[in-house]
Scaffold this active site. Structure first.
Site, PDB file in Angstrom:
ATOM      1  N   ASN A 116      -5.190   8.543  -1.456  1.00 12.98           N
ATOM      2  CA  ASN A 116      -5.465   8.621  -2.894  1.00 12.98           C
ATOM      3  C   ASN A 116      -5.652  10.097  -3.268  1.00 12.98           C
ATOM      4  O   ASN A 116      -6.059  10.902  -2.455  1.00 12.98           O
ATOM      5  CB  ASN A 116      -6.693   7.790  -3.261  1.00 12.98           C
ATOM      6  CG  ASN A 116      -7.951   8.237  -2.502  1.00 12.98           C
ATOM      7  OD1 ASN A 116      -7.895   8.984  -1.525  1.00 12.98           O
ATOM      8  ND2 ASN A 116      -9.101   7.796  -2.981  1.00 12.98           N
TER       9      ASN A 116
ATOM     10  N   ASN B 217     -22.605   4.502  -3.233  1.00 12.09           N
ATOM     11  CA  ASN B 217     -21.283   4.084  -3.758  1.00 12.09           C
ATOM     12  C   ASN B 217     -21.201   2.604  -3.422  1.00 12.09           C
ATOM     13  O   ASN B 217     -21.142   2.247  -2.251  1.00 12.09           O
ATOM     14  CB  ASN B 217     -20.224   4.908  -3.040  1.00 12.09           C
ATOM     15  CG  ASN B 217     -18.830   4.844  -3.630  1.00 12.09           C
ATOM     16  OD1 ASN B 217     -17.894   5.161  -2.910  1.00 12.09           O
ATOM     17  ND2 ASN B 217     -18.666   4.464  -4.878  1.00 12.09           N
TER      18      ASN B 217
ATOM     19  N   CYS C 180     -10.425   3.606   0.111  1.00  4.63           N
ATOM     20  CA  CYS C 180     -11.802   3.914  -0.272  1.00  4.63           C
ATOM     21  C   CYS C 180     -12.599   4.152   1.006  1.00  4.63           C
ATOM     22  O   CYS C 180     -12.700   3.248   1.844  1.00  4.63           O
ATOM     23  CB  CYS C 180     -12.392   2.748  -1.064  1.00  4.63           C
ATOM     24  SG  CYS C 180     -14.098   3.040  -1.571  1.00  4.63           S
TER      25      CYS C 180
ATOM     26  N   ASN D 207     -10.955  -0.485  -8.475  1.00  2.00           N
ATOM     27  CA  ASN D 207     -12.011   0.340  -9.056  1.00  2.00           C
ATOM     28  C   ASN D 207     -12.736  -0.429 -10.155  1.00  2.00           C
ATOM     29  O   ASN D 207     -12.257  -1.463 -10.628  1.00  2.00           O
ATOM     30  CB  ASN D 207     -11.389   1.609  -9.683  1.00  2.00           C
ATOM     31  CG  ASN D 207     -10.974   2.653  -8.663  1.00  2.00           C
ATOM     32  OD1 ASN D 207     -11.718   2.980  -7.738  1.00  2.00           O
ATOM     33  ND2 ASN D 207      -9.760   3.171  -8.826  1.00  2.00           N
TER      34      ASN D 207
ATOM     35  N   ASN E 221      -9.030  11.813  -8.443  1.00  2.00           N
ATOM     36  CA  ASN E 221     -10.466  11.981  -8.185  1.00  2.00           C
ATOM     37  C   ASN E 221     -10.758  13.477  -8.245  1.00  2.00           C
ATOM     38  O   ASN E 221      -9.884  14.299  -7.905  1.00  2.00           O
ATOM     39  CB  ASN E 221     -10.803  11.432  -6.793  1.00  2.00           C
ATOM     40  CG  ASN E 221     -10.473   9.950  -6.677  1.00  2.00           C
ATOM     41  OD1 ASN E 221     -11.182   9.097  -7.188  1.00  2.00           O
ATOM     42  ND2 ASN E 221      -9.361   9.656  -6.020  1.00  2.00           N
TER      43      ASN E 221
ATOM     44  N   GLU F  99     -14.950  10.202 -10.024  1.00  2.00           N
ATOM     45  CA  GLU F  99     -13.885   9.412  -9.407  1.00  2.00           C
ATOM     46  C   GLU F  99     -12.862   8.883 -10.409  1.00  2.00           C
ATOM     47  O   GLU F  99     -13.215   8.473 -11.527  1.00  2.00           O
ATOM     48  CB  GLU F  99     -14.479   8.212  -8.652  1.00  2.00           C
ATOM     49  CG  GLU F  99     -15.112   8.571  -7.345  1.00  2.00           C
ATOM     50  CD  GLU F  99     -15.264   7.374  -6.446  1.00  2.00           C
ATOM     51  OE1 GLU F  99     -14.377   6.491  -6.459  1.00  2.00           O
ATOM     52  OE2 GLU F  99     -16.273   7.323  -5.731  1.00  2.00           O
ATOM     53  N   ARG F 100     -11.624   8.868  -9.974  1.00  2.00           N
ATOM     54  CA  ARG F 100     -10.569   8.178 -10.725  1.00  2.00           C
ATOM     55  C   ARG F 100     -10.945   6.697 -10.828  1.00  2.00           C
ATOM     56  O   ARG F 100     -11.263   6.071  -9.822  1.00  2.00           O
ATOM     57  CB  ARG F 100      -9.237   8.323  -9.996  1.00  2.00           C
ATOM     58  CG  ARG F 100      -8.071   7.615 -10.634  1.00  2.00           C
ATOM     59  CD  ARG F 100      -6.785   7.768  -9.861  1.00  2.00           C
ATOM     60  NE  ARG F 100      -6.825   7.123  -8.551  1.00  2.00           N
ATOM     61  CZ  ARG F 100      -5.732   6.944  -7.796  1.00  2.00           C
ATOM     62  NH1 ARG F 100      -4.560   7.421  -8.175  1.00  2.00           N
ATOM     63  NH2 ARG F 100      -5.841   6.353  -6.618  1.00  2.00           N
TER      64      ARG F 100
ATOM     65  N   CYS G 165     -18.216   9.668  -2.473  1.00  2.00           N
ATOM     66  CA  CYS G 165     -16.788   9.349  -2.381  1.00  2.00           C
ATOM     67  C   CYS G 165     -16.322   9.775  -0.990  1.00  2.00           C
ATOM     68  O   CYS G 165     -16.289  10.986  -0.691  1.00  2.00           O
ATOM     69  CB  CYS G 165     -16.005  10.090  -3.460  1.00  2.00           C
ATOM     70  SG  CYS G 165     -14.232   9.784  -3.402  1.00  2.00           S
ATOM     71  N   GLY G 166     -15.990   8.798  -0.162  1.00  2.00           N
ATOM     72  CA  GLY G 166     -15.645   9.098   1.226  1.00  2.00           C
ATOM     73  C   GLY G 166     -14.310   9.791   1.367  1.00  2.00           C
ATOM     74  O   GLY G 166     -14.188  10.809   2.069  1.00  2.00           O
ATOM     75  N   THR G 167     -13.294   9.281   0.689  1.00  2.00           N
ATOM     76  CA  THR G 167     -11.979   9.932   0.768  1.00  2.00           C
ATOM     77  C   THR G 167     -12.058  11.334   0.171  1.00  2.00           C
ATOM     78  O   THR G 167     -11.450  12.272   0.703  1.00  2.00           O
ATOM     79  CB  THR G 167     -10.930   9.123  -0.009  1.00  2.00           C
ATOM     80  OG1 THR G 167     -11.408   8.853  -1.343  1.00  2.00           O
ATOM     81  CG2 THR G 167     -10.592   7.824   0.698  1.00  2.00           C
ATOM     82  N   GLY G 168     -12.860  11.462  -0.897  1.00  2.00           N
ATOM     83  CA  GLY G 168     -13.000  12.780  -1.527  1.00  2.00           C
ATOM     84  C   GLY G 168     -13.686  13.781  -0.618  1.00  2.00           C
ATOM     85  O   GLY G 168     -13.325  14.966  -0.588  1.00  2.00           O
TER      86      GLY G 168
ATOM     87  N   HIS H  69      -6.807  13.767  -4.731  1.00  2.00           N
ATOM     88  CA  HIS H  69      -8.073  14.477  -4.961  1.00  2.00           C
ATOM     89  C   HIS H  69      -7.794  15.891  -5.460  1.00  2.00           C
ATOM     90  O   HIS H  69      -6.943  16.594  -4.907  1.00  2.00           O
ATOM     91  CB  HIS H  69      -8.890  14.531  -3.672  1.00  2.00           C
ATOM     92  CG  HIS H  69      -9.344  13.181  -3.222  1.00  2.00           C
ATOM     93  ND1 HIS H  69     -10.490  12.578  -3.687  1.00  2.00           N
ATOM     94  CD2 HIS H  69      -8.751  12.277  -2.394  1.00  2.00           C
ATOM     95  CE1 HIS H  69     -10.599  11.378  -3.157  1.00  2.00           C
ATOM     96  NE2 HIS H  69      -9.550  11.169  -2.376  1.00  2.00           N
TER      97      HIS H  69
END
Ligand SMILES: N[C@H](CCC[C@H](N)C(=O)O)C(=O)O
Length: 314
Positions: free
Chosen positions: A191, A39, A102, A93, A226, A244-245, A253-256, A193
């Site tokens: 964010n 990423n 992110c 993004n 996302n 990802e959005r 995707c770390g937050t995901g 998910h």
């Protein structure tokens, strides 16, 4: 930075050549490229500024992999809003939209700061998702205090009804999208998910079609979302693919990844209390949710410098 192009023309009446010089003047920016499990981000040193030095449109152009540098987003290191923080981080993004946070990006951000000469062990970073704290590990990985998960449906935001634990979490709720019926869980790490558990990641979804359809399912996710498709491998190992959005299919995707571990625990698919290995297309991240103590989520993974350069702004 100018390009000098000369053209010469010969007049019919004489063999004199006339040279016209056109110059194309474009501003040039310095950047560094970093990636977290593939990423990848363009990092800009704006530590003397309060706001990003590039517009969303310029950032989108720089993310183009043919006409620009190429990247999943542009991340700005900015001066902190108060002495409570060391820096501020903002991100666009690759489509120019601005997300709240992110996860892979904050690890790249921390490595960028270290490579710029900051020598702290950890940083208090101001983000649109609140205070996020990356900690530099001796083995070169970075552990990030990602804060607490946001489970209240209205705060994700999602219109899906809450159905779990004090009726605030959205866990395995029915959603029809792209001609299919899904069981959807919704978690925010600042964010949004949309998390979907499947038995077989390779065969149970039409990723290139289902991903974008769910991303833009604004009836259920008013701020878009996302999308993480997850296969449970064991009590401490999950496998995922992410759409990802604002960036589409990425390698990580770390937050995901944080969000899907929360959803797996909320849905009773894995026990709480363990460090969970999540295998993404780009590699593994390690997630720990202190559900029964401080409710914080910790993510550990790599951040790697790839190159620096100068780029023309178009
Ligand atoms: N596309 C995401 C932001 C980047 C998140 C992802 N790259 C990560 O590592 O957390 C969004 O619009 O919410």
């Amino acid at each position: 930075w100018t390009t000098m192009s000369t053209t010469s023309s010969r007049s019919s009446s004489a063999l004199r050549s006339t040279t016209t010089t056109t110059t194309t003047t474009a501003s040039v920016i310095d950047f560094s490229k970093y990636e977290g499990l593939g990423n990848d981000f363009i990092l800009i040193d704006d530590r003397d500024r309060d706001t990003p030095s590039l517009t969303p449109d310029a950032s989108e152009k720089l993310c183009n992999r043919n006409f620009g540098i190429g990247g999943d987003g542009v991340i700005f290191a900015l001066k902190p809003p108060s002495s409570e923080y060391d820096f501020s981080m903002r991100i666009y993004n690759s489509d120019g939209s601005e997300p709240e946070m992110c996860g892979n990006g904050i690890r790249c951000f921390a490595q960028f700061l270290k490579d710029l000469g900051a020598d702290a062990e950890s940083y208090n970073v101001d983000t649109l998702a609140g205070k996020i704290i990356p900690l530099m590990n001796d083995d070169g990985t970075i552990t990030v205090d990602m804060g607490e998960p946001i489970l209240k449906a209205a705060d994700v935001p999602t219109t899906l009804s809450a159905n779990y634990e004090d009726k605030i979490s959205v866990v395995e709720q029915d959603l029809e999208c792209n001609g299919k019926n899904w069981k959807v869980s919704a978690v925010s790490m600042g964010n949004p998910h949309c998390i979907i558990f499947v038995d077989d990641l390779e065969n149970d979804i039409d990723f290139e079609s289902d991903g974008p359809a769910l991303e833009s399912c604004t009836d259920a996710f008013p701020a878009k979302t996302n999308v993480e498709f997850v296969q449970v491998m064991s009590d401490t190992h999950l496998k995922m693919k992410v759409w990802e959005r604002g960036a589409g299919p990425t390698l990580a995707c770390g937050t995901g990844t944080c969000a899907l571990v929360i959803a797996a625990i909320q849905a009773g698919k894995i026990p709480s209390g363990n460090t969970v290995r999540v295998t993404l297309p780009g590699g593994d991240l390690f997630i720990k949710w202190n559900k029964d103590t401080d409710n914080k989520v910790f993510m550990t993974g790599p951040a790697t410098y790839t190159f620096s350069g100068k780029a023309a702004l178009k």
